[in-house]
Enzyme design. Sequence first.
Site, PDB file in Angstrom:
ATOM      1  N   GLU A 105       0.840  -1.214   0.000  1.00 57.49           N
ATOM      2  CA  GLU A 105       0.000   0.000   0.000  1.00 57.49           C
ATOM      3  C   GLU A 105       0.871   1.258   0.000  1.00 57.49           C
ATOM      4  O   GLU A 105       0.540   2.257  -0.658  1.00 57.49           O
ATOM      5  CB  GLU A 105      -0.946  -0.025   1.206  1.00 57.49           C
ATOM      6  CG  GLU A 105      -2.029  -1.082   1.081  1.00 57.49           C
ATOM      7  CD  GLU A 105      -2.955  -1.126   2.276  1.00 57.49           C
ATOM      8  OE1 GLU A 105      -4.153  -0.882   2.099  1.00 57.49           O
ATOM      9  OE2 GLU A 105      -2.467  -1.397   3.395  1.00 57.49           O
ATOM     10  N   GLU A 125      -4.049  -9.364   4.010  1.00 58.30           N
ATOM     11  CA  GLU A 125      -4.845  -9.067   5.202  1.00 58.30           C
ATOM     12  C   GLU A 125      -6.027 -10.001   5.394  1.00 58.30           C
ATOM     13  O   GLU A 125      -6.453 -10.260   6.528  1.00 58.30           O
ATOM     14  CB  GLU A 125      -5.340  -7.615   5.142  1.00 58.30           C
ATOM     15  CG  GLU A 125      -4.268  -6.570   5.374  1.00 58.30           C
ATOM     16  CD  GLU A 125      -3.466  -6.232   4.121  1.00 58.30           C
ATOM     17  OE1 GLU A 125      -2.636  -5.314   4.191  1.00 58.30           O
ATOM     18  OE2 GLU A 125      -3.651  -6.890   3.072  1.00 58.30           O
TER      19      GLU A 125
END
Length: 694
Positions: A105, A125
């Site tokens: 990210e 995640e």
Amino acid sequence: MTTEYQVRDGVAVITLANPPVNGLGHATRVGIVEGLTRATEDDAIRAVVITGAGKAFSGGADIREFNTPKATQEPTLRTVILALEASTKPVVAAIHSVAMGGGLELALGCHYRVAAPGAQIALPEVKLGLLPGGGGTQRLPRAVGLETALNMVVSGNPIKSEKLADSGLFDRMIEGDLMDGALAFAHEAASRPGPYPRLRERAVDHPDAEAFIQFARNTVAAAARHFPAPHKCVDAIEAAVMKPFDEGLKFERECFVALVQTPESRALRHAFFAERAAAKIADVPDDTPRRPIAAVAVIGAGTMGRGIAMNFLNAGLPVTLLETAQAALDAGVAAIRQTYEQSARKGKLKPEDVDQRMALLRPTLAYEDIAQADLAIEAVFESLEVKETVFRKLDEVMKSGAILASNTSTLNLDTIAGFTQRPQDVVGLHFFSPANVMKLLEVVRGRATGKDVLATVMALAKKIRKTAVVSGVCDGFIGNRMLEKYFSQAWRMLEEGALPQQIDAAIEKFGFAMGPFRMNDLAGNDISWAIRKRRYAEQPDLDYPRIADRLCEAGRFGQKAGAGWYDYAPGDRTARVSPAVTEMIVGYSKELGIARRAIDDQEIVERLVYALVNEGARILEEGIAARASDIDMVYLSGYGFPLWRGGPMLYADTVGLYNVLRAVRRFARMPHGAVWEPAPLLVKLAQADKTFTG
């Protein structure tokens, strides 16, 4: 310092330096923002390169800060990414080795990305019951397209950087020195007029996005019905397609916050940390010297022995396989080859891999041939007399410093160690069948087991890709000691009115991979029968349900016999309800003078699971397990406990120990209720409103 700042030819290089994987802890986030500010305010700086020191660009969040205030302290990752996007000078992410989770990210927030081949790229995640919380679900589809992004986010699986070379994620793949290539690219970028490209400004282009998202939703509904995170991942990526960027970012955040509160995410995060905690032994420091393991011997070429041998062959370690009879040895070697060849036919191995692994295997009938092995593991019949014969022989022939391991599942390791003159070298390595498949390895620490032996086998477990959990010495160690209480309740409920198919269906609906009766039929009912007969001899007044003995006396040993708690057709593992077993159970209740009653599924589940919990509490109290999470790892890795419930001890915490204790006391008032005497630790924690895992 967890970041380093240097200037190279007019380019500011910010290096993440937070080992082992450059986690984005608070200090690292501060360092990135401060470095970016410094570069922006320096007129001599034309561009910024962000990279990672050592063996990672960044593995994402710093797990050492999980559940601490630092995890959400400003600047958060979202704040850092907004600063990168807003930079008036081009920011280039130079990616190598690993860019996962928040690390990816972070890179997605840079204006440009360059990468070395072989880097592992992922947003994992979902494996923690979450979704990316730093804009990953919004930026990745804009970088790689809807389909690739959705597959990556919903699966959480890594992809090699070169496979994404043409996806739009990377502006350049760098062969050769990554930093030299990144600096050259940064100079090129600085020569272009700003503003510099931001992924938020790209559109997600797909010919039929709505139809593809619906297809993905249907797939997830079938594959992940117990886990909410994959569903939310699809929702968030749909927002990336259908909503303006900032609205999508807000929706992603809402989804993340909602998922953090779910019991499923709590369970997955618990398992994540439990696996790491299990590798730590309080009195065995990380720098404890380890013994070299370059060659392994396995005694016994039966199902368990050959499965154990394959773990080491798979890891490239030579194995000498010892048997007492040529026919048994030949059968063991043939079975190993057959397993490898089946894997090759399925495309899981290359034909040359089969040859390489078989070349590492040396069959023998002579103990002298294993004398120079660094580790010997016995996998012989579960009888103390048989183990004694083996260990006295190992003590006689094995070189000094060799580790002598027993695969016993229930026997006293200290007694076994006493058959040798080197008890410090003896350890339990309890593999689970099929040993070449099951992840769990119970490492049994004897009274005299050396710390260097423990350090060695724990490191070796990682090498052969096992989840190792340390247990003290007791009958059955952690897993089988608890399982004995679980099975005992299952058999009691047969006496009282339930049937095998009802009990199996109830606990499988709860989430177990297999109910107790199907599990017993698969493992072989005669194996547990042999253990019970040993216990009867040791404890003649043992109050034990005997219906399982009746089954074995009738020769119903399970799938291998075509008959167990269920009937089986030749070559077919489908469990079919057996009228003969139903008749046997009903008749046994009548013999005992028990009026059979209806038992509902809730009672079945509570009695089975709370039997595990109550015994787990005793195991904790006695120090057999170091922590409650170790017990959960045993049951998640080796016994098919549902992952989304986190293991028996976390599940008890989720239900509330007050409620568990009430149920245990209710069961204690039933016939044979003495076995339900509440564990003192359960009582203590429930009364203090505490938990096992907190």
